[in-house]
Design an enzyme around this catalytic site. Structure first.
Site, PDB file in Angstrom:
ATOM      1  N   ASN A  58     -26.609  -7.382  36.491  1.00 52.11           N
ATOM      2  CA  ASN A  58     -26.669  -6.269  35.538  1.00 52.11           C
ATOM      3  C   ASN A  58     -25.584  -6.450  34.484  1.00 52.11           C
ATOM      4  O   ASN A  58     -24.783  -7.367  34.554  1.00 52.11           O
ATOM      5  CB  ASN A  58     -26.539  -4.929  36.282  1.00 52.11           C
ATOM      6  CG  ASN A  58     -25.212  -4.786  36.974  1.00 52.11           C
ATOM      7  OD1 ASN A  58     -24.176  -4.668  36.339  1.00 52.11           O
ATOM      8  ND2 ASN A  58     -25.230  -4.833  38.304  1.00 52.11           N
ATOM      9  N   ARG A  59     -25.580  -5.570  33.497  1.00 50.16           N
ATOM     10  CA  ARG A  59     -24.740  -5.747  32.318  1.00 50.16           C
ATOM     11  C   ARG A  59     -23.351  -5.139  32.426  1.00 50.16           C
ATOM     12  O   ARG A  59     -22.644  -5.067  31.431  1.00 50.16           O
ATOM     13  CB  ARG A  59     -25.424  -5.082  31.114  1.00 50.16           C
ATOM     14  CG  ARG A  59     -26.681  -5.763  30.676  1.00 50.16           C
ATOM     15  CD  ARG A  59     -27.249  -5.042  29.460  1.00 50.16           C
ATOM     16  NE  ARG A  59     -28.561  -5.534  29.106  1.00 50.16           N
ATOM     17  CZ  ARG A  59     -28.756  -6.645  28.408  1.00 50.16           C
ATOM     18  NH1 ARG A  59     -27.739  -7.362  27.983  1.00 50.16           N
ATOM     19  NH2 ARG A  59     -29.989  -7.038  28.137  1.00 50.16           N
TER      20      ARG A  59
END
Ligand code: CTP
Ligand code: CA
Length: 225
Positions: free
Chosen positions: A34-35
């Site tokens: 994820n970011r």
């Protein structure tokens, strides 16, 4: 940033902060991730140290220098993050789950690199659900006064979703991020509503992630008494 001028109200307190985002291996070269940049978790670790706490920072896949005064444990997967957080939580006064934890992982990890087969369609990747670390922390507090803090990014009815999550996870504080342009992932600024179990919510206006961190530590210090 200058971190002086803060109260030393966490002196003698042991705090654990998780930061970044977990990665789940698909094969030796690929992962589901994820970011999360880790900036909010690092701001929490820095400000806690500035307020006198003994800080363990469990960092998942973060490209940031170690904050001064914190013990940093680097992890990759959710299983590793869980192990590191639960171990450090044993002696902790406060645990803050700022990490973005992967909800799912590949049910099996391939030991060899998955290759393109001759023009055929790829096999689907079957997923398994990861353990909910925050819920585990809420269930098995090591002392009745241990303070557990979660984070959540919500859309739609942000407060109702946040309230339900606070109750479901059994935590004391839930920092609900406002998702929007120029906020959250990878940006230095944040805006949040901190939900308090048994209390009124606290609004933190848009500003540096240290502001959200200090608002969390103010509430934590009040709860620790
Ligand atoms: N969290 C955790 N373990 C997980 C998933 C989330 O400890 N397996 C923690 C996060 O670190 C965060 C909080 O739980 O502090 C809320 O995460 P969020 O993704 O908003 O909650 P979920 O229960 O995963 O719900 P959702 O379906 O909205 O993703
Ligand atoms: Ca989730």
């Amino acid at each position: 940033r200058v971190l002086s001028g803060r109260p030393r109200d966490l002196a003698g307190r042991k705090v654990v902060v998780s930061a970044g985002g977990t990665r789940e291996a698909i094969d030796p070269v690929r992962y589901i991730g994820n970011r999360s940049s880790g900036l909010q978790g690092y701001a929490l670790a820095r400000t806690a140290a500035a307020r006198g706490a003994e800080v363990t920072l469990v960092a998942a896949n973060v490209a940031l220098p170690d904050p001064a005064g914190a013990t940093v444990v680097r992890v990759e997967s959710t299983a590793e993050l869980r192990e590191a957080v639960l171990t450090a939580a044993g002696a902790a006064d406060v645990v803050v789950m700022a990490a973005a934890v992967a909800d799912f992982r590949p049910a099996t990890r391939s030991d060899s690199k998955i290759k393109k087969s001759d023009g055929g369609e790829p096999e689907p990747i079957r997923l398994a659900t990861n353990p909910d670390i925050l819920a585990e922390l809420g269930e098995r507090r090591t002392t009745p006064s241990q303070v557990i803090v979660g984070f959540a990014a919500e859309t739609d009815d942000v407060l109702a979703n946040g309230r339900a999550k606070l109750a479901r996870k059994g935590c004391d504080l839930l920092v609900v991020n406002q998702v929007g342009p120029g906020l959250a992932f990878g940006t230095p600024d944040n805006a949040a509503t901190v939900l308090v179990a048994g209390g009124e919510p606290v609004e933190v206006p848009r500003g540096p992630k240290e502001d959200v961190a200090d608002a969390v530590w103010d509430l934590v210090a009040a709860r620790l008494g």
